[in-house]
Design an enzyme around this catalytic site. Structure first.
Site, PDB file in Angstrom:
ATOM      1  N   CYS A  75     -23.166 -17.993  14.978  1.00 32.95           N
ATOM      2  CA  CYS A  75     -24.283 -17.119  14.598  1.00 32.95           C
ATOM      3  C   CYS A  75     -25.316 -17.105  15.722  1.00 32.95           C
ATOM      4  O   CYS A  75     -25.746 -18.161  16.188  1.00 32.95           O
ATOM      5  CB  CYS A  75     -24.900 -17.636  13.305  1.00 32.95           C
ATOM      6  SG  CYS A  75     -26.441 -16.812  12.863  1.00 32.95           S
ATOM      7  N   CYS A  78     -28.664 -18.980  14.392  1.00 30.62           N
ATOM      8  CA  CYS A  78     -28.781 -20.408  14.059  1.00 30.62           C
ATOM      9  C   CYS A  78     -27.660 -21.272  14.609  1.00 30.62           C
ATOM     10  O   CYS A  78     -27.693 -22.486  14.462  1.00 30.62           O
ATOM     11  CB  CYS A  78     -28.887 -20.583  12.541  1.00 30.62           C
ATOM     12  SG  CYS A  78     -27.317 -20.357  11.676  1.00 30.62           S
ATOM     13  N   CYS A 123     -24.559 -14.830   7.431  1.00 30.54           N
ATOM     14  CA  CYS A 123     -24.392 -16.215   7.867  1.00 30.54           C
ATOM     15  C   CYS A 123     -24.744 -17.126   6.685  1.00 30.54           C
ATOM     16  O   CYS A 123     -25.798 -16.972   6.069  1.00 30.54           O
ATOM     17  CB  CYS A 123     -25.305 -16.505   9.057  1.00 30.54           C
ATOM     18  SG  CYS A 123     -25.395 -18.264   9.455  1.00 30.54           S
ATOM     19  N   CYS A 147     -15.794  -6.934   9.816  1.00 36.45           N
ATOM     20  CA  CYS A 147     -16.301  -6.018  10.847  1.00 36.45           C
ATOM     21  C   CYS A 147     -17.700  -6.499  11.229  1.00 36.45           C
ATOM     22  O   CYS A 147     -18.640  -6.359  10.445  1.00 36.45           O
ATOM     23  CB  CYS A 147     -16.335  -4.607  10.271  1.00 36.45           C
ATOM     24  SG  CYS A 147     -16.903  -3.384  11.448  1.00 36.45           S
TER      25      CYS A 147
END
Ligand SMILES: [Zn+2]
Length: 161
Positions: A75, A78, A123, A147
């Protein structure tokens, strides 16, 4: 005058509803919690627009779409490990596409931004918007297509020994 009142009340109801929905997103219990202002200070404008405002990057705009070497996609907000290259496939859509994520790394939501229901992928650690989940992935594996906006990811190549 009475009509104005009704309009005012209706507007009030509409804005209350969307505020309540936004509130629900904010109060979900994520491990990484930051205010929108803190995110704004930390992320680039493009990252903020996608991760925090559920924007979508232009197809074929992300260099990560072409990544083929072994490694992990985390991510961009984070650092949570989300995907690995071996589960990436060329969907031809112009967005990085995967048939699965690391177990437990994602959170799901749904949106109707295009007028129909779509499964939104977030996330699991910070709630950042990543992309959407579709059922037209490779049949020989999971049949799923994650996607994902490349802007929402950072690629970490596997250490060469
Ligand atoms: Zn995150």
């Amino acid at each position: 005058m009475k009509n104005l009142w009704i309009i005012a009340v209706l507007f009030g109801l509409i804005s209350c509803k969307s505020e309540a929905q936004q509130e629900e997103q904010k109060t979900r219990d994520y491990k990484v919690k930051k205010t929108e202002n803190e995110w704004k200070a930390e992320l680039t404008q493009e990252e903020f627009n996608i991760l925090r405002k559920a924007g979508t990057e232009r197809p074929f705009s992300s260099p990560l779409d072409d990544v083929k070497e072994s490694g992990t996609f985390v991510c961009a907000a984070c650092g949570n490990e989300l995907y690995e290259t071996k589960h990436k496939f060329d969907s031809g859509t112009g967005w990085p596409s995967f048939d699965r994520a690391f177990d437990g790394s994602l959170a799901m939501s749904s949106d109707r931004n295009l007028g129909y229901e779509r499964s939104e992928l977030l996330c699991g650690d910070c709630g950042g918007h990543l992309g959407h989940l579709f059922d037209d992935g490779p049949r020989e594996t999971t049949g799923k297509r994650h996607c994902i906006n490349g802007v929402a990811l950072k690629f970490i190549p596997k250490q060469k020994k």
